[in-house]
Design a protein around this motif. Sequence first.
Motif, mmCIF file in Angstrom:
data_model
loop_
_atom_site.group_PDB
_atom_site.id
_atom_site.type_symbol
_atom_site.label_atom_id
_atom_site.label_comp_id
_atom_site.label_asym_id
_atom_site.label_seq_id
_atom_site.Cartn_x
_atom_site.Cartn_y
_atom_site.Cartn_z
ATOM 1 N N TRP A 154 0.707 -1.238 -0.132
ATOM 2 C CA TRP A 154 0.009 0.018 0.116
ATOM 3 C C TRP A 154 0.902 1.372 0.009
ATOM 4 N N GLU A 162 -3.228 6.913 -4.382
ATOM 5 C CA GLU A 162 -2.947 6.118 -3.019
ATOM 6 C C GLU A 162 -3.353 4.702 -3.247
ATOM 7 N N ARG A 164 -3.064 0.240 -3.263
ATOM 8 C CA ARG A 164 -2.299 -1.015 -3.574
ATOM 9 C C ARG A 164 -1.566 -1.559 -4.752
ATOM 10 N N VAL A 165 -0.392 -1.701 -4.800
ATOM 11 C CA VAL A 165 0.386 -1.860 -6.093
ATOM 12 C C VAL A 165 -0.075 -2.958 -7.043
ATOM 13 N N GLN A 166 -0.509 -2.870 -7.798
ATOM 14 C CA GLN A 166 -1.220 -4.249 -8.687
ATOM 15 C C GLN A 166 -0.064 -4.777 -9.493
ATOM 16 N N THR A 173 3.122 1.925 -13.608
ATOM 17 C CA THR A 173 2.830 1.296 -12.347
ATOM 18 C C THR A 173 1.555 1.233 -12.294
ATOM 19 N N LEU A 175 -1.901 0.931 -9.587
ATOM 20 C CA LEU A 175 -2.445 0.720 -8.382
ATOM 21 C C LEU A 175 -4.000 0.637 -8.366
ATOM 22 N N THR A 177 -7.121 1.362 -5.774
ATOM 23 C CA THR A 177 -7.490 2.211 -4.617
ATOM 24 C C THR A 177 -8.325 1.674 -3.894
ATOM 25 N N ASN A 197 5.530 4.379 1.842
ATOM 26 C CA ASN A 197 5.372 2.965 1.878
ATOM 27 C C ASN A 197 4.355 2.425 3.203
#
Length: 325
Positions: A154, A162, A164-166, A173, A175, A177, A197
Motif C-alpha cells: 500500500w 494512493e 495497493r500496487v497491482q 505502475t 495501483l 485504490t 510505503n
Amino acid sequence: MARDEIPATGTLWRLAAIIGMALAVATLAEPLARRYPDLSALQLWAGPLRDAGFSVACFAGAHLAHGLTARRLLRRRKGRRAVPKVLLDLLRFVLFAVAALASLSLFFRQDLSGILTGSGLVLAVLGFAIRNAVADVFSGLAMGIEAPFRIGDWVRIETLAEGRVQEIGWRTTRLVTRDSTYVILPNSQISARRITNFSAPRQEYRDHAELTLPADLPVAEAGRLIAEAAGAARTISVGKPPEVQVTDYGPAGIAYRVKYWVPQHDRELACRNEVLSLIDAALREQGIRLTAERMPCGEGQDSASAGRASGEARRPIRPASAEAR
C-alpha cells in the motif's frame, strides 16, 4: 515474473541438452568436412552448420542462464521480499541481446564493434523520437533496483494517487485504490514524487487520534477511560494495547493523544472508526463532554479573534495521519 512462470527443472535440463547438441554440431561440422571431402553437401553446409550451432547454443545458453538466475532469486526466504519483475525482465533483455549480437557477428563475419556502432546510431535516433517513453523505462529500472515498493504494498504517491500496487511494468505502475479504481501512472512521474510505503518495513504501523477533555477531569482517570475504550477495539493489532499521552495542558482543557496499531493499511479507516466510536460511547456513558480545541501555547488572541474562534465549528476529535515507522 510470477512463480508459475519459472522454468521447471525438466525445462532447464532440456535447454542444457540443446546447448550440448548445438555445440557438438558446431565443433564437428568442419572436421567432418575435412575428413570426408567427397561429400559435397557436407562441404557446402559445414560453415552454415557451424554458425547455426553456435547461434542456437548462444540463445539456449541465455535462456538457461535466465532460468537459473530466476529460480535462485525468486526462492522465497523468511524476511526476504520478492525480486521486482522489472529486474528479471532487464536480465532477460541483456542476455538475449548479447546472444543476438554474437549470432550476428558469426553470420555476417563482422567485428562486434562495427555492429555496436551501427546499432548505437539507430538507437540514438529512436531514443530522441521516443524520449518520454525512454524516461519512463529508465525510471522503471531505477525503481526496480531501489525497490521503494513491491507488488501488494500500500503506497501513497504524493499528489497523484494512493492504493495497493497491482503491477510494476517497464513504463507504468498500476495501483488499485480503496474504491476499487484502477490507476495507471507513468514511472517518470512516480520517481519525481515523494513515496510513502505503508507496507514497509512491516505491514502494521501506528496511527493516532487527538481529543480535548475538560480540565476538571483528572488525567489519570481520563487516560484509563480512553485506554480501556480503545483497547476493546477488535480491528487493531492484537497484543499491542493502545497508549494515551497528554499533549497539552491548560485551564481551558487537556489534550490527549491515543495511539493504536493498525494491522495493515487497508484496515486503517476501520480501525479509526472503531476506536473513535468506542471512545465516544465511553465518554457519553460517563457524561463527559469534549472541549473545543485550544490554540497552541504561545499564540495569543485578542478578544475579537477569541470571540470569532469560539463561534467557529471545530472538530473535537481529530484523526491524525499515520506516524513515521
